[in-house]
Design an enzyme around this catalytic site. Structure first.
Site, mmCIF file in Angstrom:
data_model
loop_
_atom_site.group_PDB
_atom_site.id
_atom_site.type_symbol
_atom_site.label_atom_id
_atom_site.label_comp_id
_atom_site.label_asym_id
_atom_site.label_seq_id
_atom_site.Cartn_x
_atom_site.Cartn_y
_atom_site.Cartn_z
ATOM 1 N N ASP A 168 -7.731 -1.427 -8.966
ATOM 2 C CA ASP A 168 -7.796 -0.873 -10.324
ATOM 3 C C ASP A 168 -6.498 -1.107 -11.095
ATOM 4 O OD1 ASP A 168 -6.219 0.826 -8.837
ATOM 5 O OD2 ASP A 168 -7.317 2.650 -9.343
ATOM 6 N N LYS A 190 2.101 11.214 -4.163
ATOM 7 C CA LYS A 190 1.771 12.318 -5.077
ATOM 8 C C LYS A 190 2.625 13.560 -4.826
ATOM 9 C CE LYS A 190 -2.189 10.007 -6.312
ATOM 10 N NZ LYS A 190 -3.094 9.402 -5.387
ATOM 11 N N ASP A 208 -2.762 1.358 -14.177
ATOM 12 C CA ASP A 208 -3.828 1.712 -13.244
ATOM 13 C C ASP A 208 -4.968 2.244 -14.114
ATOM 14 O OD1 ASP A 208 -5.561 3.242 -11.706
ATOM 15 O OD2 ASP A 208 -4.005 4.018 -10.395
HETATM 16 N N1 GDD Z 1 -11.912 -0.567 0.704
HETATM 17 C C1 GDD Z 1 -11.454 0.643 0.414
HETATM 18 N N2 GDD Z 1 -11.732 1.681 1.255
HETATM 19 N N3 GDD Z 1 -10.726 0.810 -0.723
HETATM 20 C C2 GDD Z 1 -10.275 2.064 -0.997
HETATM 21 C C3 GDD Z 1 -10.553 3.171 -0.180
HETATM 22 C C4 GDD Z 1 -11.313 2.958 1.009
HETATM 23 O O1 GDD Z 1 -11.598 3.873 1.789
HETATM 24 N N4 GDD Z 1 -9.976 4.257 -0.757
HETATM 25 C C5 GDD Z 1 -9.384 3.835 -1.885
HETATM 26 N N5 GDD Z 1 -9.567 2.503 -2.050
HETATM 27 C C6 GDD Z 1 -9.091 1.661 -3.142
HETATM 28 C C7 GDD Z 1 -9.519 2.129 -4.528
HETATM 29 O O2 GDD Z 1 -10.742 1.520 -4.939
HETATM 30 C C8 GDD Z 1 -8.380 1.647 -5.394
HETATM 31 O O3 GDD Z 1 -8.580 0.305 -5.799
HETATM 32 C C9 GDD Z 1 -7.179 1.678 -4.451
HETATM 33 O O4 GDD Z 1 -7.698 1.737 -3.122
HETATM 34 C C10 GDD Z 1 -6.264 2.886 -4.686
HETATM 35 O O5 GDD Z 1 -7.055 4.054 -4.695
HETATM 36 P P1 GDD Z 1 -6.984 5.089 -5.920
HETATM 37 O O6 GDD Z 1 -7.967 6.151 -5.645
HETATM 38 O O7 GDD Z 1 -7.069 4.363 -7.201
HETATM 39 O O8 GDD Z 1 -5.532 5.697 -5.677
HETATM 40 P P2 GDD Z 1 -4.493 6.253 -6.743
HETATM 41 O O9 GDD Z 1 -4.543 5.484 -7.994
HETATM 42 O O10 GDD Z 1 -4.664 7.725 -6.826
HETATM 43 O O11 GDD Z 1 -3.093 5.980 -5.988
HETATM 44 C C11 GDD Z 1 -2.785 4.690 -5.473
HETATM 45 O O12 GDD Z 1 -2.373 3.814 -6.525
HETATM 46 C C12 GDD Z 1 -1.152 4.212 -7.202
HETATM 47 C C13 GDD Z 1 -0.866 3.149 -8.241
HETATM 48 O O13 GDD Z 1 -1.854 3.142 -9.173
HETATM 49 C C14 GDD Z 1 -1.652 4.811 -4.438
HETATM 50 O O14 GDD Z 1 -1.493 3.570 -3.824
HETATM 51 C C15 GDD Z 1 -0.350 5.276 -5.094
HETATM 52 O O15 GDD Z 1 0.699 5.275 -4.137
HETATM 53 C C16 GDD Z 1 0.016 4.335 -6.219
HETATM 54 O O16 GDD Z 1 1.196 4.800 -6.901
HETATM 55 MG MG MG Z 2 -5.797 4.072 -8.837
#
Ligand code: GDD
Ligand code: MG
Length: 363
Positions: free
Chosen positions: A107, A158, A218
């Site tokens: 994303d 977080k 993001d």
């Molecule tokens: N295949 C797979 N399986 N992908 C996953 C899974 C899973 O179980 N869980 C999450 N993802 C994918 C999501 O689709 C997304 O593309 C990515 O991993 C990160 O998940 P998010 O749910 O978007 O996390 P976030 O935005 O709260 O936090 C993450 O991104 C931040 C930056 O935008 C973390 O990596 C943070 O540390 C980071 O700062």
């Molecule tokens: Mg995200």
């Protein structure tokens, strides 16, 4: 060049109701599925072997993107029966990986220079390099502390406000050595952010940060999804530009102010106003006197006479009744019918297929 693994899982709850029928990787950005932008970016950086680590709706994604040849990339799919988390998903794709590889959260939209990041990764002989970007509110991301050489000292996912020591956060872009896969348990849920990076750092493994200033966002929340549209519109058509993707009807008394993209087959009737930044999906009807401002409409929407849309998101085939107002971050899922004279504001969310109004509606 490197292979890429893109993480395409998770529930995408924060983007509901947009993601009720459409996986996050497929939601339209400037009328093209998000992944097309990501594939284009990777191709530009000579990364054409892409593994999609898919946790949800694999058929919908595979049916649409196939082997990737239409986008000029080679796609393979690594599918999880149960969600394995960000690290578990990469471990699950181990059979495709034999050299240094890049992992991207699915994303992220960015202009980061991957070649420069790879050069630093090689120079520092790191097991993992993490792209770092500055943000205003680090508490909703993974916060990454580095020393004066750029080596990562701490990773806190977080954190509460009192634990925030820097505004540099994990941008969700990693370059990894295959050896890291030996630190991830197979067929087990695990997250890089909580279960892999913090213990690796405690063990003293070499992890480097790669700070960058290029564009990064993001799209996982509605306000950021809308912001990406506003930013990209200016980039694609300029501050005042208007792009028609195909033939549309625009009445001579209608006003269109850029930046705007109008999908093919739209009908923009007399005295209506489309005020950018705005995107209309294919075959949208904007009826007499209706106003669409700062909004993103997916395909096939009908905005009836005198209705007003401002800074909102409207998914496929919605019908907004006459004189209704959809304002300030409100979101309609697919196929929503909004009755005549309804008022939605302050981020009201309406689930797909609902028939609502008239009167004030809040979710
Ligand atoms: N295949 C797979 N399986 N992908 C996953 C899974 C899973 O179980 N869980 C999450 N993802 C994918 C999501 O689709 C997304 O593309 C990515 O991993 C990160 O998940 P998010 O749910 O978007 O996390 P976030 O935005 O709260 O936090 C993450 O991104 C931040 C930056 O935008 C973390 O990596 C943070 O540390 C980071 O700062
Ligand atoms: Mg995200």
């Amino acid at each position: 060049m490197m292979k890429a693994v893109i993480l395409v899982g998770g529930e995408a709850t924060r983007l509901r109701p947009l993601t009720c029928n459409t996986p996050k990787i497929m939601i339209p950005v400037l009328n093209r599925p998000f992944f097309e932008h990501l594939a284009g970016y990777l191709k530009k950086h000579n990364v054409i072997d892409i593994v999609l680590a898919v946790g949800k709706s694999p058929e919908q994604i595979q049916d649409y993107f196939g082997d990737g040849s239409r986008l000029g990339v080679r796609l393979t799919y690594s599918i999880e029966d149960l969600a394995l988390g960000t690290a578990g998903a990469v471990k699950n794709a181990e059979r495709f990986l034999d050299d240094s590889f890049v992992v991207l959260n699915g994303d992220i939209f960015t202009d980061i220079d991957l070649s420069a990041m790879l050069r630093l990764h090689r120079k520092s002989k790191a097991m993992a390099s993490l792209a770092l970007t500055p943000v205003d509110d680090p508490t909703i991301y993974g916060v990454v502390e580095t020393d004066s050489e750029g080596r990562v000292r701490r990773f806190i996912e977080k954190p509460s406000r009192d634990k925030v020591t820097t505004n540099m956060i994990n941008a969700g872009i990693y370059i990894l050595e295959p050896d890291i896969l030996n630190h991830i348990a197979p067929n087990t849920f695990s997250m890089f952010e909580r279960d892999v990076f913090p213990p690796l750092l405690e063990e003293g493994q070499v992890v480097y940060g790669y700070p960058f200033q290029d564009y990064w966002i993001d799209i996982g929340t509605p306000d950021k999804y809308l912001k990406l549209h506003h930013d990209l519109l200016r980039r694609h058509v300029g501050n005042r530009g208007i792009e028609f993707e195909g033939e549309s009807f625009v009445h001579s008394s209608a006003q269109i102010e850029g930046p705007a993209i109008i999908g093919e087959g739209c009908f923009i009737d007399r005295n209506s106003i489309v005020k950018g930044p705005a995107v209309l999906g294919a075959r949208c009807r904007i009826e007499e006197g209706a106003v669409v401002e700062g909004a993103v409409l997916w395909q096939g929407c009908q905005i009836s006479r005198g209705a007003k849309l401002r800074n909102c998101l409207v998914a496929c085939r919605c019908r907004v009744g006459e004189e209704s107002e959809i304002l300030d971050g409100s979101i309609l899922g697919d196929d929503v019918l909004v009755g005549r004279g309804s008022e939605l504001s302050k981020g009201t969310k309406i689930w797909p297929g609902k028939n609502i109004g008239p009167g004030k509606v809040s979710s």
